[in-house]
Structures are given as C-alpha cells and as structure tokens.
Design an enzyme around this catalytic site. Structure first.
Site, short mmCIF file in Angstrom:
data_model
loop_
_atom_site.label_atom_id
_atom_site.label_comp_id
_atom_site.label_asym_id
_atom_site.label_seq_id
_atom_site.Cartn_x
_atom_site.Cartn_y
_atom_site.Cartn_z
N ASN A 1 0.84 -1.22 0.00
CA ASN A 1 0.00 0.00 0.00
C ASN A 1 0.86 1.25 0.00
OD1 ASN A 1 -2.33 -1.57 0.43
ND2 ASN A 1 -2.23 -1.33 2.65
N ASP B 1 5.40 6.99 16.51
CA ASP B 1 4.37 6.52 15.58
C ASP B 1 4.30 4.99 15.68
OD1 ASP B 1 2.79 5.86 13.42
OD2 ASP B 1 4.07 6.77 11.90
N ASP C 1 4.20 -4.94 12.31
CA ASP C 1 4.84 -5.55 11.14
C ASP C 1 6.32 -5.82 11.42
OD1 ASP C 1 2.46 -5.42 9.73
OD2 ASP C 1 2.88 -3.39 9.02
N LYS D 1 10.21 5.86 15.38
CA LYS D 1 10.35 6.65 14.15
C LYS D 1 9.02 6.79 13.43
CE LYS D 1 15.14 5.57 13.14
NZ LYS D 1 15.90 4.52 12.50
#
Ligand code: RIB
Length: 312
Positions: free
Chosen positions: A12, A248, A254, A287
C-alpha cells in the site's frame, strides 16, 4: 545468507495525517503534516525482514499508477527480491488512509485495490519459490483464498508458516490448524475468536489457549505496551515491552512479526525469536512512518546489547 523468507502479501501507499485526536462521526478536524509513505502489511514485513537479515522474496500486486513503481523500488532498495511484484493494469495500487493522534496511536482505513489481484492460480505457478523458503510470512490484506492456497503450498513443501493476523479477519479452523505461528493483537484475536478480547495479560492468555485448542502450532499475542504473550502446548509466558519514546506506532506490529519470522528462520526458539521481535517492534515505534521506521539488524543487535528498561 540469512533465513529465506517468502512474503505473500499486500503493498500500500500510506497517506498519513497527524491530528490531536481521532474525529468522531460527522466531525471535520484540522490536521497537519500530511505525508505519503510506503506501507502495506506485506510490504512492511518484507522490508523489515530484509533489513533484519533475511533473504526475502515478495509476491504481491500493485496497480497501474505512479504509486506502483515507487513501491516496487522501495522494496528493491531494501534488498527484497520483487520479481514477483507485478502490476495489474486494471487496478489502482492499494492505499491506506492513516490518522496519527498526539500520542502516536493510529487509525487506518485501507482501500485494497490491486492487493485483491493476488490470486491463488498465480501462486500455483510459483512452486519453486515455496520450495526454496524457510518461512512463509503472511498477513490478511490479500484475498482469503490466496492466503489459503499459499499456506497449503508451504505445508506441502514443509515450510514454516507464520501468519500476522492483521487486519482483523476470521480464519477457518482448517486454516488455523495449518499455521505454525499465529500472531494477533487484541482486535485481531477478537475477530479470530468471535468475541471481545482485551489487551490484557489475562485475556491474551485465555485467547492464546483457545487458539491453540483450535489447532494453531503456537501463538505470539502482541500486547503493545504490555509486551507479548507466547503460547505453545508446553504453556504460556509473557515477555515485557521495552520503554521507548513513542513517535508513531504504524508498522510496529509488522516489524515485530517480520523479526519473529527471521529469527525462527534462523533456528531460534519461540522465546528467543519473540524477544528479538519485541526489540524490532520497540525500535519501529521510535520513528515516523511504516517502512521508514523498520530497523536494521545492526539497530536490533545494538538495542539488545544495551536494552532500555522494560515495562511490567
Ligand atoms: O500495519 C500497518 C500497515 O497497515 C500500514 O502501512 C497500512 O498500509 C496498513 O496496511
């Protein structure tokens, strides 16, 4: 050469905006700092696995637009073999609309686009790729029949199957039985079990046992700042999270699952692999962005050599 990881999954472009908080229904909020960042659970995990030392091949689809070549190049720049990332001329590249709140938590809507063009019949032509892999790493942003076909092919070739259970999607019992390592967070576990599962150690432990009873080989439940719960037929154990400055959280899960796959592919046991995964996840939250935040092996080794305090 590192562990041979085959990722069959989504790609994406992430369209990210920061806001103080998430909007409620019918509300328009002022945000800031709009950024366009490579993402997608499959592609994030491929990039992370490669940076963490894996030898990674990715199978996926992009669309016939300008995002496609950019995302393909990002994979290649990270050392991923993207030969089987093809463009579907009739589809748009997958996109994710991401809102980041002031605490770094995210809220995401995906438009799957070309990710829906990853078809079982295409996978069936890729048998040699499966044969040469140590681990098949999957997520749930491609059609379920393709996930099922990939798992079947991996099992036929005796390849370890690691499934990141995001985004929240129910799985058939037949599929769960073929998964060696299933890794959900609380929203994903809720979808897998068809009931509310909270991000607490107690709920995670219960959910892990239920998923093992459904036939998963093992479960690594991501609990965010509460760490992770690992579960096998021998028992359950919680590993704490590291205390880091959160910028973030996008892609942290993931980074975690990719690291898990790399470490398992290297022959580490589930506990060792989960500790490595926790380090990768912790580094990723420090990050901005999904793929830009994926740590390297050197980053992860340095972190583990001198780890920050853990949160109990
Ligand atoms: O896991 C984070 C990812 O979820 C984002 O990069 C977004 O693309 C969605 O797939």
């Amino acid at each position: 050469m590192g562990a041979k990881i085959l990722v069959v999954g989504s790609i994406n472009m992430d369209l990210v905006v920061r806001a103080q908080r998430f909007p409620v229904a019918g509300e328009t909020l002022r945000g800031e700092g709009f950024k366009v960042v490579p993402g997608g659970k499959g592609s994030n995990q491929a990039v992370a696995a490669s940076r963490l030392g894996g030898s990674v091949k990715m199978v996926g689809r992009v669309g016939a637009d300008t995002f496609g070549p950019t995302l393909r190049k990002t994979l290649e720049d990270a050392g991923v073999d993207a030969t089987e990332v093809k463009a579907d001329p009739n589809a748009a590249t997958g996109v994710a609309f991401i809102i980041l709140d002031a605490s770094g938590q995210n809220s995401i809507i995906i438009a799957q686009g070309a990710n829906l063009s990853v078809r079982p019949e295409d996978l069936r032509t890729l048998e040699p790729l499966f044969e040469k892999s140590d681990v098949l790493l999957l997520q749930l942003e491609i059609p379920m029949e393709s996930v099922e076909a990939a798992v079947k092919m991996a099992k036929e070739k005796d390849v370890k199957v690691v499934v990141d259970a995001g985004p929240p999607t129910p799985l058939s019992d037949e599929l769960i039985k073929q998964i060696d390592v299933l890794s959900p967070n609380e929203t994903e576990a809720s979808a897998l079990l068809g009931r509310e599962v909270a991000a607490t150690a107690q709920d995670a432990k219960k959910a892990c046992k239920e998923l093992l009873a459904k036939g998963a080989g093992s479960v690594v439940f991501k609990l965010g700042e509460r760490g992770c719960m690992i579960a096998t037929e021998k028992g359950t154990e919680r590993l704490p999270s590291y205390i880091v400055d959160v910028v973030d959280t996008t892609g942290a899960g993931d980074a975690f699952t990719a690291a898990l796959a790399v470490a398992l592919g290297e022959g580490k046991d589930l506990k060792e692999a989960s500790a490595f995964a926790s380090a990768a996840g912790a580094l990723a939250v420090t990050k901005f962005g999904a793929q830009p935040s994926m740590p390297s092996r050197a980053d992860a080794d340095k972190f583990l050599a001198n780890p920050p305090k853990t949160r109990d």
